[in-house]
Scaffold this active site. Structure first.
Site, PDB file in Angstrom:
ATOM      1  N   HIS A  25     -19.902 -18.355  53.399  1.00 50.09           N
ATOM      2  CA  HIS A  25     -20.202 -18.281  54.829  1.00 50.09           C
ATOM      3  C   HIS A  25     -20.111 -19.639  55.520  1.00 50.09           C
ATOM      4  CE1 HIS A  25     -24.179 -19.251  53.213  1.00 50.09           C
ATOM      5  NE2 HIS A  25     -24.482 -19.724  54.401  1.00 50.09           N
ATOM      6  N   GLU A  28     -32.092 -29.830  52.989  1.00 51.18           N
ATOM      7  CA  GLU A  28     -32.985 -28.852  53.625  1.00 51.18           C
ATOM      8  C   GLU A  28     -34.437 -29.112  53.257  1.00 51.18           C
ATOM      9  OE1 GLU A  28     -31.908 -24.932  52.330  1.00 51.18           O
ATOM     10  OE2 GLU A  28     -31.803 -25.508  50.239  1.00 51.18           O
ATOM     11  N   HIS A  33     -20.042 -24.333  48.841  1.00 50.21           N
ATOM     12  CA  HIS A  33     -20.012 -24.586  50.289  1.00 50.21           C
ATOM     13  C   HIS A  33     -19.402 -25.949  50.658  1.00 50.21           C
ATOM     14  CE1 HIS A  33     -22.415 -21.070  50.504  1.00 50.21           C
ATOM     15  NE2 HIS A  33     -23.565 -21.626  50.200  1.00 50.21           N
TER      16      HIS A  33
HETATM   17  P1  NDP Z   1     -31.393 -10.690  45.073  1.00 52.72           P
HETATM   18  O1  NDP Z   1     -31.812 -11.409  43.841  1.00 52.72           O
HETATM   19  O2  NDP Z   1     -32.388 -10.432  46.165  1.00 52.72           O
HETATM   20  O3  NDP Z   1     -30.717  -9.332  44.557  1.00 52.72           O
HETATM   21  C1  NDP Z   1     -30.177  -8.347  45.425  1.00 52.72           C
HETATM   22  C2  NDP Z   1     -30.389  -6.984  44.842  1.00 52.72           C
HETATM   23  O4  NDP Z   1     -29.626  -6.807  43.652  1.00 52.72           O
HETATM   24  C3  NDP Z   1     -31.807  -6.734  44.406  1.00 52.72           C
HETATM   25  O5  NDP Z   1     -32.595  -6.339  45.487  1.00 52.72           O
HETATM   26  C4  NDP Z   1     -31.647  -5.660  43.353  1.00 52.72           C
HETATM   27  O6  NDP Z   1     -31.807  -4.399  43.950  1.00 52.72           O
HETATM   28  C5  NDP Z   1     -30.211  -5.778  42.866  1.00 52.72           C
HETATM   29  N1  NDP Z   1     -30.216  -6.147  41.460  1.00 52.72           N
HETATM   30  C6  NDP Z   1     -30.942  -7.120  40.863  1.00 52.72           C
HETATM   31  N2  NDP Z   1     -30.711  -7.149  39.543  1.00 52.72           N
HETATM   32  C7  NDP Z   1     -29.836  -6.161  39.301  1.00 52.72           C
HETATM   33  C8  NDP Z   1     -29.237  -5.647  38.112  1.00 52.72           C
HETATM   34  N3  NDP Z   1     -29.506  -6.183  36.912  1.00 52.72           N
HETATM   35  N4  NDP Z   1     -28.383  -4.624  38.209  1.00 52.72           N
HETATM   36  C9  NDP Z   1     -28.116  -4.057  39.401  1.00 52.72           C
HETATM   37  N5  NDP Z   1     -28.679  -4.471  40.558  1.00 52.72           N
HETATM   38  C10 NDP Z   1     -29.523  -5.511  40.498  1.00 52.72           C
HETATM   39  O7  NDP Z   1     -30.135 -11.450  45.627  1.00 52.72           O
HETATM   40  P2  NDP Z   1     -29.852 -11.945  47.110  1.00 52.72           P
HETATM   41  O8  NDP Z   1     -29.927 -10.785  48.032  1.00 52.72           O
HETATM   42  O9  NDP Z   1     -30.651 -13.145  47.397  1.00 52.72           O
HETATM   43  O10 NDP Z   1     -28.341 -12.455  46.955  1.00 52.72           O
HETATM   44  C11 NDP Z   1     -27.265 -11.582  46.662  1.00 52.72           C
HETATM   45  C12 NDP Z   1     -26.022 -12.420  46.474  1.00 52.72           C
HETATM   46  O11 NDP Z   1     -25.767 -13.171  47.651  1.00 52.72           O
HETATM   47  C13 NDP Z   1     -26.098 -13.435  45.336  1.00 52.72           C
HETATM   48  O12 NDP Z   1     -24.830 -13.558  44.760  1.00 52.72           O
HETATM   49  C14 NDP Z   1     -26.445 -14.727  46.044  1.00 52.72           C
HETATM   50  O13 NDP Z   1     -26.010 -15.866  45.346  1.00 52.72           O
HETATM   51  C15 NDP Z   1     -25.681 -14.568  47.341  1.00 52.72           C
HETATM   52  N6  NDP Z   1     -26.235 -15.318  48.457  1.00 52.72           N
HETATM   53  C16 NDP Z   1     -27.531 -15.147  48.814  1.00 52.72           C
HETATM   54  C17 NDP Z   1     -28.054 -15.851  49.869  1.00 52.72           C
HETATM   55  C18 NDP Z   1     -29.475 -15.672  50.289  1.00 52.72           C
HETATM   56  O14 NDP Z   1     -29.925 -16.432  51.154  1.00 52.72           O
HETATM   57  N7  NDP Z   1     -30.210 -14.712  49.723  1.00 52.72           N
HETATM   58  C19 NDP Z   1     -27.235 -16.815  50.641  1.00 52.72           C
HETATM   59  C20 NDP Z   1     -25.868 -16.885  50.205  1.00 52.72           C
HETATM   60  C21 NDP Z   1     -25.403 -16.159  49.156  1.00 52.72           C
HETATM   61  P3  NDP Z   1     -32.412  -3.177  43.128  1.00 52.72           P
HETATM   62  O15 NDP Z   1     -33.507  -3.692  42.273  1.00 52.72           O
HETATM   63  O16 NDP Z   1     -32.880  -2.243  44.203  1.00 52.72           O
HETATM   64  O17 NDP Z   1     -31.258  -2.650  42.362  1.00 52.72           O
END
Ligand code: NDP
Length: 463
Positions: A168, A206, A230
């Site tokens: 992004h 940050e 980034h």
């Molecule tokens: P999270 O750690 O919050 O995970 C997102 C969702 O993935 C969880 O809510 C979970 O949902 C699901 N998940 C977790 N483990 C597993 C698993 N083993 N198998 C299947 N589903 C799983 O991640 P983020 O939302 O923070 O980030 C998502 C992506 O975006 C990452 O690659 C991160 O690096 C990238 N990113 C994030 C940013 C941020 O600020 N958060 C910024 C920039 C990039 P459930 O348990 O319901 O399945």
């Protein structure tokens, strides 16, 4: 009529709620007619293993409300949006997911990076809509080999032009302004090289500390989390040659070309007290904005044996005729008291000063700020009380504000099938190749892990 289904995997996570859905809403608020056409008939399906069905519509509505999105486009999305409880790594769970799909499909991987290749392997065996687009978040793999393997796995699902490797920062106003300004400004264009420019710094510090993200961050650290992804993209837009057009083919060729000749700095030492092209540090307990942060090493989920850095600084060189001899310094740190986030272009002093003085009193610094997006030029000028006496002067301007967020830009590209601002597969691999010698040196223990108190500007002897 539904034209596209956007399936968000990991919809229960932080990214979806805090950045993706508001980004989608920002296209309603600030998008033009072509953006509204992209949203026309868009069905948004959230999915995760956890049961969020009861609250999903409220989550989407809340994200839109937060960004001020309202009207017909919003009502239409809220009327059709669904949440499906499913494990994306299970082929059986994809049946109810695909039952929701109408029209073309965009699969947005808002998932922890370790899961992406497993999901790609499952997708390979499924009968997906003919026009399927994949959007994958960073970090893309954790070294060149894993990034290559991930490219191959995704490539078995859809062709390269339909894989959006999201960064992004390429949608950041400062990065877009850098591209637009550099090539459309005679003054800058003619001096944008090592003859006039002495050093470039790309800094993104940050105030935030770990914020409970040990699971991911403690195995990544600042270099992998910020610089490898980034800030290398920001370097690329700062240093690339002019593309013939700002389209996917030409811009991405330019970015790939400059990154292909970028490597760790081998010239005279850039950092005081160290000969190498990198330094690293980790924060100890301290206070940021009145909030007490514990020692990083004692945070929940952190393994001090990982020696994870929360502040990384590296110097790179770009081996081409334009930039030979110019260090590009990339830095990012957490828990920094007065954080800077900007691209700083330091010009060389003039060769001769008629006022008889020497030194860098006349050296200009051009800054492209990330937050708030702005451009600022510091230079010296006469015109004060004494004839010919130089005074520092600063001219600055805030960049035109766009209601379309960085993630709005990402979604615009993904829904519009335009990968211009996403990372091409070979570039994702090359970005690991650039930093690998530094990671290897750290692994061998050749670069000490310094410390700085949270709330400070970094280790005291770094400046
Ligand atoms: P999270 O750690 O919050 O995970 C997102 C969702 O993935 C969880 O809510 C979970 O949902 C699901 N998940 C977790 N483990 C597993 C698993 N083993 N198998 C299947 N589903 C799983 O991640 P983020 O939302 O923070 O980030 C998502 C992506 O975006 C990452 O690659 C991160 O690096 C990238 N990113 C994030 C940013 C941020 O600020 N958060 C910024 C920039 C990039 P459930 O348990 O319901 O399945």
């Amino acid at each position: 009529m539904t034209s596209t289904t956007m399936l968000i995997l990991g919809a229960s996570g932080d990214l979806a709620k805090r950045l993706l859905l508001p980004g989608l809403g920002s296209l309603v608020v600030g998008g033009d007619a072509s953006d509204l056409r992209l949203l026309d008939g868009l069905k948004v399906v959230g999915s995760g293993r956890s049961d969020r069905g009861g609250e999903w519509r409220d989550t989407v509505a809340g994200a839109f409300e937060q960004i001020g999105a309202k009207g017909e486009a919003v009502d239409a999305i809220l009327a059709t949006t669904e949440y499906v409880q499913a494990d994306p790594t299970s082929a059986d769970d994809w049946k109810p997911l695909l039952d929701q799909v109408e029209g073309d499909l965009v699969v947005y991987f808002a998932l922890p990076p370790a899961i992406v290749s497993k999901v790609a392997a499952v997708l390979e065996g499924l009968d997906l809509p003919e026009h399927t687009v994949l959007a994958v978040e960073k970090p893309f793999g954790d070294d060149a080999d894993s990034a290559t393997a991930l490219n191959a796995a995704l490539g078995r699902v859809v062709p390269e032009e339909r894989i959006h490797r999201v960064d992004h920062f390429l949608g950041h106003r400062a990065a877009l302004a850098m591209l637009a300004t550099r090539f459309n400004n005679r003054l800058l264009e003619s001096s944008w090289n090592g003859d006039a420019i002495e050093r470039v710094e790309i800094v993104y510090d940050e105030k935030l500390g770990l914020e409970g993200r040990a699971g991911y961050y403690d195995t990544a650290g600042a270099l992998r989390d910020m610089l490898q992804s980034h800030l290398l993209q920001v370097l690329a837009v700062t240093a690339c040659e002019a593309p013939s057009h700002f389209d996917a083919e030409h811009l991405r060729n330019s970015l790939a070309a400059v990154l292909s000749v970028t490597r760790p700095w081998t010239g005279a030492p850039v950092f005081p007290n160290t000969d190498g092209p990198s330094r690293r540090a980790r924060y100890t307990a301290g206070e940021v904005d009145g909030k007490q942060l514990p020692d990083y090493a004692s945070e929940k989920g952190v393994d001090p044996e990982h020696e994870t850095e929360t502040l990384a600084e590296i110097a790179l060189q770009v081996d081409n005729a334009r930039w030979g001899g110019v260090p590009f310094v990339l830095r990012s740190g957490k828990a920094i008291g007065d954080p800077a986030n900007e691209i700083r272009v330091h010009y060389r002093p003039v060769r001769f000063r008629p006022d008889g003085q020497t030194g860098d009193a006349s050296a200009e610094v051009l800054r492209f700020g990330f937050k708030p997006p702005r451009i600022e030029l510091r230079f010296t000028s006469g015109g004060g009380d004494m004839p010919f006496e130089l005074e520092p002067v600063q001219v600055s301007g805030t960049l035109p504000k766009s209601p379309v967020t960085e993630y709005g830009e990402v979604i615009r590209g993904v829904l519009g099938d335009d990968p211009t601002l996403s990372i091409r597969g070979d570039v994702a691999v090359q970005c690991w190749n650039i930093v690998q010698p530094i990671l290897d040196a750290w692994q061998r223990g050749e670069v000490p892990l310094d410390e700085y108190p949270a709330g400070s500007g970094g280790p005291a002897d770094w400046s």
